[in-house]
Write a protein that holds these residues in place. Structure first.
Motif, PDB file in Angstrom:
ATOM      1  N   THR A   1       0.829  -1.208   0.000  1.00  0.00           N
ATOM      2  CA  THR A   1       0.000   0.000   0.000  1.00  0.00           C
ATOM      3  C   THR A   1       0.855   1.247   0.000  1.00  0.00           C
ATOM      4  OG1 THR A   1      -1.742  -1.187   1.201  1.00  0.00           O
ATOM      5  CG2 THR A   1      -1.841   1.215   1.220  1.00  0.00           C
ATOM      6  N   VAL A   2       1.925   1.253   0.779  1.00  0.00           N
ATOM      7  CA  VAL A   2       2.859   2.386   0.773  1.00  0.00           C
ATOM      8  C   VAL A   2       3.383   2.621  -0.643  1.00  0.00           C
ATOM      9  CG1 VAL A   2       5.122   3.181   1.559  1.00  0.00           C
ATOM     10  CG2 VAL A   2       3.519   2.173   3.193  1.00  0.00           C
ATOM     11  N   GLY A   3       3.697   1.536  -1.342  1.00  0.00           N
ATOM     12  CA  GLY A   3       4.214   1.667  -2.699  1.00  0.00           C
ATOM     13  C   GLY A   3       3.258   2.377  -3.639  1.00  0.00           C
ATOM     14  N   TYR A   4       1.963   2.086  -3.517  1.00  0.00           N
ATOM     15  CA  TYR A   4       0.985   2.754  -4.377  1.00  0.00           C
ATOM     16  C   TYR A   4       0.818   4.225  -4.036  1.00  0.00           C
ATOM     17  CZ  TYR A   4      -0.547  -1.586  -6.548  1.00  0.00           C
ATOM     18  OH  TYR A   4      -0.588  -2.743  -7.276  1.00  0.00           O
ATOM     19  N   ILE A   5       0.972   4.563  -2.766  1.00  0.00           N
ATOM     20  CA  ILE A   5       0.744   5.939  -2.329  1.00  0.00           C
ATOM     21  C   ILE A   5       1.950   6.830  -2.593  1.00  0.00           C
ATOM     22  CG2 ILE A   5       0.299   7.388  -0.311  1.00  0.00           C
ATOM     23  CD1 ILE A   5      -1.282   5.020   0.861  1.00  0.00           C
ATOM     24  N   VAL A   6       3.152   6.333  -2.308  1.00  0.00           N
ATOM     25  CA  VAL A   6       4.355   7.182  -2.341  1.00  0.00           C
ATOM     26  C   VAL A   6       5.032   7.076  -3.702  1.00  0.00           C
ATOM     27  CG1 VAL A   6       6.473   7.785  -1.128  1.00  0.00           C
ATOM     28  CG2 VAL A   6       4.591   6.745   0.126  1.00  0.00           C
ATOM     29  N   THR A   7       4.422   7.674  -4.707  1.00  0.00           N
ATOM     30  CA  THR A   7       5.008   7.675  -6.051  1.00  0.00           C
ATOM     31  C   THR A   7       5.586   9.071  -6.318  1.00  0.00           C
ATOM     32  OG1 THR A   7       2.831   8.208  -6.956  1.00  0.00           O
ATOM     33  CG2 THR A   7       3.458   5.898  -6.927  1.00  0.00           C
ATOM     34  N   MET A   8       6.681   9.376  -5.646  1.00  0.00           N
ATOM     35  CA  MET A   8       7.235  10.733  -5.669  1.00  0.00           C
ATOM     36  C   MET A   8       8.605  10.757  -6.343  1.00  0.00           C
ATOM     37  SD  MET A   8       6.182  11.696  -1.753  1.00  0.00           S
ATOM     38  CE  MET A   8       6.485  13.450  -1.930  1.00  0.00           C
ATOM     39  N   ARG A   9       8.820  11.748  -7.189  1.00  0.00           N
ATOM     40  CA  ARG A   9      10.086  11.860  -7.923  1.00  0.00           C
ATOM     41  C   ARG A   9      11.302  12.043  -7.009  1.00  0.00           C
ATOM     42  NH1 ARG A   9      10.484  12.497 -13.417  1.00  0.00           N
ATOM     43  NH2 ARG A   9       8.499  12.575 -14.550  1.00  0.00           N
ATOM     44  N   PRO A  10      11.244  12.902  -5.973  1.00  0.00           N
ATOM     45  CA  PRO A  10      12.440  13.055  -5.138  1.00  0.00           C
ATOM     46  C   PRO A  10      12.873  11.759  -4.465  1.00  0.00           C
ATOM     47  CG  PRO A  10      10.931  14.882  -4.771  1.00  0.00           C
ATOM     48  CD  PRO A  10      10.198  13.870  -5.602  1.00  0.00           C
ATOM     49  N   LEU A  11      11.969  10.794  -4.350  1.00  0.00           N
ATOM     50  CA  LEU A  11      12.312   9.490  -3.797  1.00  0.00           C
ATOM     51  C   LEU A  11      12.679   8.497  -4.900  1.00  0.00           C
ATOM     52  CD1 LEU A  11       9.484   9.249  -1.117  1.00  0.00           C
ATOM     53  CD2 LEU A  11      11.913   9.724  -0.713  1.00  0.00           C
ATOM     54  N   ASP A  12      12.714   8.963  -6.138  1.00  0.00           N
ATOM     55  CA  ASP A  12      12.959   8.123  -7.310  1.00  0.00           C
ATOM     56  C   ASP A  12      11.960   6.971  -7.371  1.00  0.00           C
ATOM     57  OD1 ASP A  12      14.289   7.675  -9.685  1.00  0.00           O
ATOM     58  OD2 ASP A  12      15.771   6.323  -8.802  1.00  0.00           O
ATOM     59  N   ALA A  13      10.779   7.199  -6.811  1.00  0.00           N
ATOM     60  CA  ALA A  13       9.752   6.149  -6.733  1.00  0.00           C
ATOM     61  C   ALA A  13       8.589   6.439  -7.666  1.00  0.00           C
ATOM     62  CB  ALA A  13       9.242   6.021  -5.295  1.00  0.00           C
ATOM     63  N   HIS A  14       8.745   7.425  -8.557  1.00  0.00           N
ATOM     64  CA  HIS A  14       7.651   7.767  -9.461  1.00  0.00           C
ATOM     65  C   HIS A  14       7.439   6.651 -10.489  1.00  0.00           C
ATOM     66  CE1 HIS A  14      11.396   8.956 -11.345  1.00  0.00           C
ATOM     67  NE2 HIS A  14      10.789   9.037 -12.524  1.00  0.00           N
ATOM     68  N   ILE A  15       6.241   6.623 -11.035  1.00  0.00           N
ATOM     69  CA  ILE A  15       5.906   5.638 -12.068  1.00  0.00           C
ATOM     70  C   ILE A  15       6.417   6.157 -13.405  1.00  0.00           C
ATOM     71  CG2 ILE A  15       4.027   4.458 -13.267  1.00  0.00           C
ATOM     72  CD1 ILE A  15       2.399   4.646 -10.682  1.00  0.00           C
TER      73      ILE A  15
END
Length: 451
Positions: A247-261
């Motif tokens: 669930t955290v993965g779906y919510i935290v899609t942020m570029r500064p974390l390099d976690a964007h889709i």
């Protein structure tokens, strides 16, 4: 689709380190321990609060923060992922480039319109207003205004450092506002990403409270009395880890974390193969009385092994191990877990043994837990039918895996290297690849004319 690369000598480096998932897991388990110990803590400090374990819905949401914050902090302060070129950010730009507020406002218009449309779709889809989904709708409703307010701060700040501020959201906003320069392909990419986020976030949030409550309120003294209860409780804990980190993965899609889709899967087959495994579609094809039901007149492993504590303990350990691999396959993603997306390449953890550890472990778990060939009716027809339909489910997951590979092979040279390396070196993937290459039709090679 790009052809798989020649296998490199070494396994390509993972875009996600093992440490990210581990610190998130530690944060989650620390909160679970606190929630379980809260009555004793409240008594020790004589707090004027109810002396109950914190197994409620609000506590489950705090558990998401307890997992997300350590992963975000580790990523920024230790691994410094915000400096990676893959973020699309250049932090020197704010000092030498004037902000383009016109671009930012178009982007905000696209973003807000997207959220409004998704809210409308939630209202139209009846299944979101019944049962477990009600909790998701409540959470998203409370989050709506804070998200709009935060976007007024986050988007202008991020635009200052974005190498290309005219991203997918800008193209959708430009289309709505009739601004020149928008691209229909970018708009389609925008909606692929947001439909994925909307569909899966609502589902994941809806099952978080149950998974969390089960572990926080479990009576460990009672659990320890029987080997099957120990196994089942550990299995529930593994599912809790999978659900909450996912669930955290779906919510935290942020570029500064390099976690964007980076992209959503563009293949229709990929969407069909994935969505068929989740509500509401799964409600219509799996389960009692549905089109594909592999549990007709089954009783499960505990029933058939009752009275033999040694066998119960050993079989329970097998199921725990399979579920452990499944949970590992999720928290190994850290902040980047999600279906139908490309968010970088993961090559470590269980992904060093097979490209699809979650699917392998999940499908083996169903065979071992359900034992579909053992039926209480004594009917060989039920046993054959159950086994056949579980093979069908296995085939759906195989199909799903292949569509995911096709998406990633087309996106990233590193994934092509990983794909090729695993085909020759993966503990499970290498032998399965050899078998697959023998049974699948081989392309005919036209004879070359003699010189």
């Amino acid at each position: 689709m790009s052809a798989p690369a020649t296998a490199p000598a070494a396994r390509p480096k993972s875009d996600v380190s093992a440490a990210v998932g581990l610190v998130g897991l530690a944060g989650l388990l620390a909160w679970v321990a606190f929630a379980r110990a809260f009555p004793a803590i409240a008594e020790t400090f004589d707090w004027a609060v109810p002396r109950d374990t914190l197994g409620g819905r609000s506590s489950a949401l705090v558990g998401l923060l307890a997992a997300a914050l350590p992963m975000a902090a580790w990523s920024i302060f230790v691994e410094k992922v915000h400096l990676r070129p893959s973020t699309g950010l250049d932090w020197s730009l704010p000092a030498r480039r004037e902000p383009d507020r016109a671009v930012t406002w178009v982007k905000l218009a696209g973003l807000w319109a997207t959220w409004a449309i998704i809210a409308g779709l939630y209202c139209l889809c009846r299944w979101y207003w019944d049962g477990q989904y009600l909790f998701s709708m409540q959470v998203l409703a409370y989050a709506a205004i804070p998200l709009v307010v935060l976007s007024l701060l986050y988007v202008p700040w991020l635009d200052r450092a974005l190498v290309e501020p005219r991203d997918h959201a800008w193209h959708f906003g430009a289309m709505l506002l009739l601004r020149p320069g928008w691209d229909a392909r970018e708009v389609l990419s925008h909606w692929r990403v947001w439909i994925i986020k909307a569909f899966f976030t609502a589902f994941m949030v809806s099952i978080v409270p149950f998974a969390f409550h089960t572990i926080v309120t479990a009576d460990f003294a009672e659990v320890a009395a029987r080997p099957e209860r120990i196994a089942l409780t550990i299995i529930e804990a593994m599912f809790m880890i999978d659900v909450m980190i996912g669930t955290v993965g779906y919510i935290v899609t942020m570029r500064p974390l390099d976690a964007h889709i980076r992209s959503g899967n563009p293949l229709l087959a990929g969407w069909v193969a994935a969505l068929i495994c989740y509500p509401p579609i799964v409600w219509g094809i799996l389960g009692n009385g549905r089109a594909i039901n592999y549990e007709q007149n089954t009783a499960g492993w505990v029933h058939w092994m009752a009275g033999n504590d040694t066998l119960l303990a050993l079989w329970g350990a097998l199921l725990v191990a399979l579920t452990g691999v499944y949970a590992w396959a999720t928290f190994a993603f850290g902040l980047r877990f999600s279906n139908l997306t490309y968010r970088g390449v993961l090559t470590n953890g269980p992904y060093r043994f097979t490209r699809h550890p979650a699917y392998v472990s999940k499908n083996l778990f169903w065979w071992a837990a359900v034992l579909p060939f053992l039926v209480t009716s004594g009917s060989p027809v039920d046993a054959i039918r159950n086994s056949f339909f579980l093979v069908v489910v296995n085939a759906i997951y195989f199909w799903r895996a292949k569509t995911e590979e096709a998406h990633l092979l087309a996106e990233d040279p590193k994934y092509r290297e990983y794909h090729a390396w695993m085909a020759q070196n993966g503990l499970l993937t290498a032998p399965l690849t050899r078998i697959w290459n023998r049974v699948r039709p081989q392309p005919e090679i036209a004879p070359q004319p003699a010189e």
